[in-house]
Design a protein around this motif. Structure first.
Motif, PDB file in Angstrom:
ATOM      1  N   LYS A   1       0.830  -1.213   0.000  1.00 48.01           N
ATOM      2  CA  LYS A   1       0.000   0.000   0.000  1.00 48.01           C
ATOM      3  C   LYS A   1       0.867   1.268   0.000  1.00 48.01           C
ATOM      4  CE  LYS A   1      -3.965   2.285   0.503  1.00 48.01           C
ATOM      5  NZ  LYS A   1      -3.547   3.627   0.941  1.00 48.01           N
ATOM      6  N   PRO A   2       1.968   1.334   0.756  1.00 44.63           N
ATOM      7  CA  PRO A   2       2.801   2.547   0.698  1.00 44.63           C
ATOM      8  C   PRO A   2       3.361   2.822  -0.697  1.00 44.63           C
ATOM      9  CG  PRO A   2       3.355   1.244   2.630  1.00 44.63           C
ATOM     10  CD  PRO A   2       2.461   0.393   1.779  1.00 44.63           C
ATOM     11  N   THR A   3       3.687   1.768  -1.442  1.00 45.78           N
ATOM     12  CA  THR A   3       4.201   1.976  -2.796  1.00 45.78           C
ATOM     13  C   THR A   3       3.125   2.556  -3.697  1.00 45.78           C
ATOM     14  OG1 THR A   3       5.867   0.232  -2.607  1.00 45.78           O
ATOM     15  CG2 THR A   3       5.133   0.806  -4.835  1.00 45.78           C
ATOM     16  N   ILE A   4       1.922   2.023  -3.608  1.00 49.59           N
ATOM     17  CA  ILE A   4       0.821   2.564  -4.417  1.00 49.59           C
ATOM     18  C   ILE A   4       0.548   4.010  -4.026  1.00 49.59           C
ATOM     19  CG2 ILE A   4      -1.619   2.312  -5.001  1.00 49.59           C
ATOM     20  CD1 ILE A   4      -1.305  -0.689  -4.561  1.00 49.59           C
ATOM     21  N   ASP A   5       0.590   4.309  -2.724  1.00 53.91           N
ATOM     22  CA  ASP A   5       0.386   5.690  -2.270  1.00 53.91           C
ATOM     23  C   ASP A   5       1.460   6.612  -2.846  1.00 53.91           C
ATOM     24  OD1 ASP A   5      -1.798   4.881  -0.797  1.00 53.91           O
ATOM     25  OD2 ASP A   5      -0.723   4.806   1.117  1.00 53.91           O
ATOM     26  N   ALA A   6       2.691   6.143  -2.870  1.00 51.84           N
ATOM     27  CA  ALA A   6       3.781   6.974  -3.406  1.00 51.84           C
ATOM     28  C   ALA A   6       3.590   7.222  -4.891  1.00 51.84           C
ATOM     29  CB  ALA A   6       5.126   6.306  -3.137  1.00 51.84           C
ATOM     30  N   LEU A   7       3.203   6.192  -5.642  1.00 56.55           N
ATOM     31  CA  LEU A   7       2.966   6.367  -7.080  1.00 56.55           C
ATOM     32  C   LEU A   7       1.775   7.287  -7.326  1.00 56.55           C
ATOM     33  CD1 LEU A   7       3.575   2.703  -8.298  1.00 56.55           C
ATOM     34  CD2 LEU A   7       5.127   4.659  -8.496  1.00 56.55           C
ATOM     35  N   ASN A   8       0.763   7.186  -6.484  1.00 55.26           N
ATOM     36  CA  ASN A   8      -0.369   8.120  -6.590  1.00 55.26           C
ATOM     37  C   ASN A   8       0.106   9.548  -6.370  1.00 55.26           C
ATOM     38  OD1 ASN A   8      -2.162   6.031  -7.019  1.00 55.26           O
ATOM     39  ND2 ASN A   8      -2.868   5.936  -4.897  1.00 55.26           N
ATOM     40  N   SER A   9       0.966   9.726  -5.368  1.00 58.30           N
ATOM     41  CA  SER A   9       1.435  11.073  -5.031  1.00 58.30           C
ATOM     42  C   SER A   9       2.242  11.689  -6.166  1.00 58.30           C
ATOM     43  CB  SER A   9       2.282  11.020  -3.752  1.00 58.30           C
ATOM     44  OG  SER A   9       2.746  12.306  -3.394  1.00 58.30           O
ATOM     45  N   MET A  10       3.023  10.856  -6.871  1.00 60.59           N
ATOM     46  CA  MET A  10       3.814  11.402  -7.985  1.00 60.59           C
ATOM     47  C   MET A  10       3.039  11.380  -9.300  1.00 60.59           C
ATOM     48  SD  MET A  10       6.775   8.433  -8.370  1.00 60.59           S
ATOM     49  CE  MET A  10       7.026   8.152  -6.615  1.00 60.59           C
TER      50      MET A  10
END
Length: 757
Positions: free
Chosen positions: A97-106
């Motif tokens: 989930k943190p990786t998906i959140d990071a990709l969403n943020s960028m």
């Protein structure tokens, strides 16, 4: 073709409106009529959130996007899949989930589905993963078998400064073999090329109701086997994708093979000078792909396409781009959660599991280790379901020991936490299964001796339980491996064996190039950390196996040609002990056909850089009751479980020629005699073999038949033998044979009664 027509239209517009241009004003006019677009691409990110050496981390990746966007607002980030799965602990422990959140943020614009997105099955992708992603996951070649309709979005369209960019997704056709057998219920995987082309044609057919696109980019989770352009243009699966993709596909962003390349490939029907870029940006966010598109502002068609790879770290591994604050916050929060969940117990061990050591206490990657063997055991257990028979583990993949002692309050002795298991092998490497012949397995073991000039002369592979081998450390390169067994049976050089190793090793890392030559390669869908955790869960109080799975043995000269019962020989043994602090055994035994024929004390001195710790030398005599043909001596280290066979050839005891010993079969060049004769039983006599000085001979006594010695004749052709104490008084023939088994001659010794004291 679409590209030809578009450029013709652009040229016509220029002829109509640009005839009066001055040469000096052409660049400005061209700039005014061009939309410049930067597409940044990643592939096989695998949840590498935190910086680790040349892995820049998610915050720096986002910083690179920020930097490009600041220079050109027409910048978009895209992915060729495997954003998640096979991730490091920080992402893995929260199901990425943190990786998906990071990709969403960028602001990731679009991504192909990769095979690792399906690590937890189709239901996880359809539900949790797609719900968490703010970007579309695309797969044009995945269909629902019940409805016959596409199971996922086949494409998405983004409008950039008036230009419609269509992104088509596709996933490797080998997907079913890369995930668990029950991971894809109701999902049909179709061929990539026809599905991609059909979508590209719909996006270019002029029908605005089906999603027209001006520029089309293929995001495909499939790639070339090497960085060489030949691998992108050959007859491989990816080569066919490149060569058979329709001309209306402007660029291809690839993944899956973790390679780094940026090629430009001609396309049939395109004008000279315009080529299609093909890019793959390595792995883990170490680099990004950069597609630069110059698009005509009127026709919305590209007149310039190029690709390059952009590293995210400097040569000293410092970041090239300022970290993005928001993504840095996501990473920090994930690391905080990982710190707590990393303290969760995943199992226990009964004693230290250590790497090999040198005399100064530093790591010895050339030594067999209890930790390396246990990791290989775990990897084999986790992949038996896909047919694996042997597992190999590279020593560099082991970063720390797995200690038994408590790490602090609340942590009992022997407890293993998630974090501790992760610290042993923190690379979250995918396990790859492949086929090797027995001959190739031997070559893999030979490659433990590293090429001249490399940093370490020897790299010892951990091997799984059931696989054992012996070797001669002083033999010439290519002939060191003397015997290999799997579950007690010798490996057949021509037979095929299913082998598993982490991806780094399977790709030929650390100069183990034979792995890369393996066939029938498949991503097992497992990662190394998962295999360790599952092994500890299923093996409570797992402990170090003190049995050596490889033993060194160097025989005295002449043994290679075979041993005759009664022959004496010497064998220098090594690799009898571990060097990581394990309790050292003190003796070694040598057995033949179940009977101990020799033993020696073990020298426990640590040998740096190689696997030779635990040395001993045994001199023994081969018993006289062995059958002729292939045989084995067994090396046993009492108290450790070490029991490895050393191959030998047993030669038949010399026999009387047909018709017995007569003048008719006496050698023409040797007049064999014996002195003194008569002589009492048990005494020494000299057998004379004229003309055979310095050459090996075998003296065989008859009535009863017994090999008396095998030795080189000294000056004058003399060989000393002892008359057996059991010989009865009377005449006893002695035959002398050359090293090749041919009869040199014979004589007779008269035996007198043994002297009484």
């Amino acid at each position: 073709m679409k590209r030809t027509l578009a450029l013709t239209l652009a040229g016509a517009l220029c002829l109509a409106g640009c005839a009066g241009w001055e040469a000096s004003s052409a660049p400005a006019a061209q700039a005014a009529s061009t939309v410049n677009i930067d597409l940044l691409s990643i592939n096989d990110f695998h949840g590498r959130l935190a910086k680790d050496g040349i892995i820049a981390g998610a915050a720096v990746l986002a910083g690179a996007v920020n930097s490009f966007t600041a220079s050109n607002p027409n910048t978009r980030l895209i992915s060729a899949g495997d954003n998640i799965g096979a991730s490091t602990f920080t992402s893995f422990i929260q199901q990425d989930k943190p990786t998906i959140d990071a990709l969403n943020s960028m602001k990731l614009t679009a991504s192909a589905l990769g095979n690792h997105e399906f690590d937890h099955g189709r239901a996880d992708v359809d539900g949790r993963v797609r719900a968490a992603a703010a970007f579309p996951y695309l797969a044009s070649n995945l269909y629902d078998s019940a409805t016959g309709r596409p199971a996922y979005d086949q494409y998405s369209v983004s409008v950039v400064d008036g230009v419609r960019i269509g992104f088509i997704g596709a996933v490797t056709e080998t997907l079913p073999s890369l995930v668990a057998v029950d991971a894809l219920p109701g999902l049909e995987v179709r061929s990539i090329v026809p599905e991609v082309n059909a979508v590209a044609d719909r996006l270019s057919d002029g029908d605005t109701t089906n999603g027209e696109a001006d520029v089309i980019v293929l995001l495909v989770h499939e790639g070339a086997a090497t960085a060489n352009i030949a691998s992108s243009t050959d007859s491989s699966t990816f080569g066919r994708i490149v060569s058979e993709a329709d001309g209306n596909i402007d660029a291809i962003v690839s993944g899956h093979t973790h390679q780094s390349y940026a090629h430009s490939v001609p396309v049939a029907g395109w004008p000279a000078g315009l080529q299609r870029p093909i890019v793959q940006a390595g792995e883990y966010g170490e680099t990004i792909g950069h597609l630069s598109l110059a698009v005509d502002s009127v026709t919305h068609q590209p007149h310039s396409l190029s690709a390059e790879l952009v590293p995210l770290t400097n040569p000293d591994t410092s970041p090239r781009y300022a970290p993005d604050a928001a993504v840095a916050g996501i990473v920090a929060a994930a690391e905080a959660v990982a710190a707590v969940r990393g303290a969760v117990s995943v199992g226990s061990i009964s004693a230290d599991l250590n790497k090999a050591r040198q005399n100064d206490g530093s790591d010895n990657r050339g030594g067999e280790s209890t930790l390396g063997n246990l990791v290989a055991d775990a990897q084999l257990d986790s992949t038996r379901g896909v047919g694996a028979q042997i597992a190999f583990m590279n020593p560099g993949g082991l970063r720390v020991n797995l200690g038994y002692a408590s790490s602090g309050p609340g942590d009992p002795d022997g407890n293993v936490t998630y974090r501790e298991a992760n610290n042993v092998q923190p690379f979250a490497s995918t396990l790859i299964a492949l086929d090797l012949t027995g001959a190739q397995v031997a070559r893999v073991l030979e490659q433990q001796w590293q090429p001249t000039g490399t940093g370490r002369p020897f790299l010892k592979l951990g091997v799984s339980r059931g696989f054992e081998y012996s070797y001669d450390p002083s033999a010439p390169a290519g002939s060191r491996i003397s015997r290999m067994t799997l579950d007690g049976l010798p490996l057949n050089s021509a037979a095929t064996y299913r082998v598993v190793a982490n991806k780094y090793l399977a790709d030929g890392g650390d100069n183990f190039s034979t792995f890369a030559a393996g066939t029938n390669r498949a991503d097992t869908g497992r990662i190394d950390l998962d295999s360790m955790v599952e092994y500890l869960k299923h093996n409570p109080a797992a402990g170090p196996d003190l049995a050596q799975r490889a033993v060194g043995a160097h025989f005295s000269p002449g043994v290679a040609g075979g041993l005759t019962p009664g022959d004496s020989f010497t064998v220098a043994l090594s690799s009898l002990l571990f060097s990581g602090g394990e309790k050292a055994a003190t003796t070694v035994e040598l057995s033949y056909r179940g009977a101990v024929i020799g033993h020696a004390s073990i020298d426990p001195t640590i040998v740096d850089t190689t696997d030779e710790v635990g040395r001993a030398t045994i001199t023994a005599t081969l018993p006289g009751d062995g059958d002729a043909g292939p045989g084995a001596l067994t090396v046993t280290v009492p108290g450790t479980g070490t029991a490895i066979d050393l191959p030998i050839t047993v030669k038949p005891t010399a026999v009387l020629p047909v018709g017995g010993l007569t003048d008719g079969n006496r050698s023409a060049f040797a007049d064999v005699s014996v002195t003194p004769s008569p002589a009492p039983a048990g005494s020494l006599v000299q057998v004379n073999v004229p003309g055979h000085d310095g050459r090996p001979v075998t003296v065989v006594g008859y009535a009863p038949q017994l090999t008396l010695t095998t030795a080189a004749a000294v000056a004058g052709g003399r060989v000393t033998v002892r008359i057996p104490a059991g010989y009865a008084p009377g005449a006893h023939p002695l035959a002398v044979y050359a090293g090749d088994g041919s009869l040199l001659g014979w004589t007779t010794v008269t035996v007198t009664p043994r002297a009484r004291i």
